[in-house]
Design an enzyme around this catalytic site. Structure first.
Site, short mmCIF file in Angstrom:
data_model
loop_
_atom_site.label_atom_id
_atom_site.label_comp_id
_atom_site.label_asym_id
_atom_site.label_seq_id
_atom_site.Cartn_x
_atom_site.Cartn_y
_atom_site.Cartn_z
N SER A 95 0.88 -1.18 0.00
CA SER A 95 0.00 0.00 0.00
C SER A 95 0.91 1.23 0.00
CB SER A 95 -0.85 0.04 1.27
OG SER A 95 -1.75 -1.03 1.27
N THR A 101 1.27 4.06 1.21
CA THR A 101 0.92 5.07 2.21
C THR A 101 2.15 5.48 3.02
OG1 THR A 101 0.31 3.28 3.72
CG2 THR A 101 -1.47 4.26 2.44
N ALA A 135 6.26 -0.72 11.62
CA ALA A 135 5.23 -0.03 10.85
C ALA A 135 5.92 1.08 10.08
CB ALA A 135 4.16 0.53 11.78
N LYS A 136 5.13 1.75 9.26
CA LYS A 136 5.76 2.76 8.40
C LYS A 136 6.36 3.89 9.23
CE LYS A 136 3.51 1.28 4.27
NZ LYS A 136 2.20 0.99 3.75
N ARG A 137 5.95 4.01 10.51
CA ARG A 137 6.53 5.07 11.35
C ARG A 137 7.97 4.73 11.80
NH1 ARG A 137 2.77 2.36 14.13
NH2 ARG A 137 3.45 1.20 15.96
#
Ligand code: GLU
Length: 288
Positions: A15, A17, A257-259
């Protein structure tokens, strides 16, 4: 006479994002290894339905980062293929057709509840993001005529789960998994009030239409697989096999996670890491 098994088709479904991280790379690496071991085909699908969070630069970066890491695919938005388009934002007709089918079969109902999980329905529910079991407020009572309202705007559409049914599957990595509908998960959103199909519907429609024979993805989507198996059945589709890979966690035990920007493939590469060096780090499921 035994019928020949369908040729193996796997998929990578990022994804766009945010930037991809080491956890994505590991899952995708395993997906690629499975496809290669079977002499099969690997598909890349851009899961870009969440217009509010998707950015085209992330989609471009994902392809570049995956290629840097050593991943190669046979079909995708950059190279085409016979089951395209490979961007979910271009596949609306497929989702509308499946939704119409679910509706004709009485498998879904409109829901006017406004809940946090409705906002979340666009994305795959990763660890810590599972929605509470829906209490059934808008579920049609026996004898009620199904709504004739069109999909959106204004109402969300939920898939009605068979309460008490155990949904089981033999996972290629985790063994037998069983989840009880109505207890482990409730009626879930398949179409959002803003007219956008939810993840649970889009992913089933695409995996089926792209003839995927094995879905390889993170273990935090095990429960989603139970939901999706119900959607496959309601649509009369044959589900693929599933293999859910263990998740990488940070030094605090939190799923990547993307963070976790420091562990993004981009940052690792900029700091001089090599794909082989990154793969070394997977020996320990905790990375920092
Ligand atoms: N696009 C989803 C994600 O990145 C993939 C979910 C799946 O593999 O089914 O979370």
């Amino acid at each position: 006479m035994a019928t020949a098994a369908a040729p193996y088709r796997g998929r990578l479904a990022p994804s766009p994002t945010g930037h991809l991280h080491l956890g994505h790379a590991r899952t995708f690496w395993i997906a690629q290894a499975c496809a290669r071991a079977a002499g099969g085909t690997l598909v890349l699908r851009d899961e870009d339905l969440d217009a509010a969070r998707v950015r085209p630069e992330f989609a471009a970066a994902a392809l570049e980062d995956l290629q840097w890491f050593g991943l190669r695919w046979d079909e995708g938005p950059d190279c085409g293929g016979r089951y395209g388009p490979y961007r979910q934002s271009e596949r609306r007709d497929f989702y509308l057709a499946a939704f119409a089918e679910l509706r004709a079969r009485g498998a879904v109902y409109p829901c006017s509840c406004s809940r946090r999980d409705i906002q979340q329905a666009l994305g795959a529910p990763h660890a810590g993001e599972e929605e509470p079991v829906y209490p059934g407020t808008c579920r049609p009572r026996p004898g009620m005529t199904p709504s004739a309202a069109p999909p959106g705007p204004g109402v969300n559409w939920r898939f009605r789960v068979p309460d008490g049914e155990v949904v089981g599957f033999a996972d290629g990595a985790c063994g037998l998994r069983e989840y009880t509908a109505g207890r482990d998960f409730g009626d879930f959103v398949v179409w959002r009030h803003d007219g956008v199909p939810a993840y649970q519907l889009a992913v089933v429609v695409d995996d089926a239409a792209m003839r995927i024979t094995e879905v390889v993805r993170g273990a935090d989507l095990l429960l989603s697989t139970a939901r999706q198996l119900l959607v496959y059945r309601a649509l009369g589709l044959t589900p693929p096999a599933f293999r859910h890979t263990p998740l990488l966690t940070d030094e605090h035990g939190v799923r990547l996670a993307k963070r976790h920007a420091a562990l993004s493939l981009r940052t690792l590469r900029d700091r001089g890491a090599t794909p082989a060096g990154c793969r070394e780090r997977w020996r320990d499921p905790t990375v920092s």
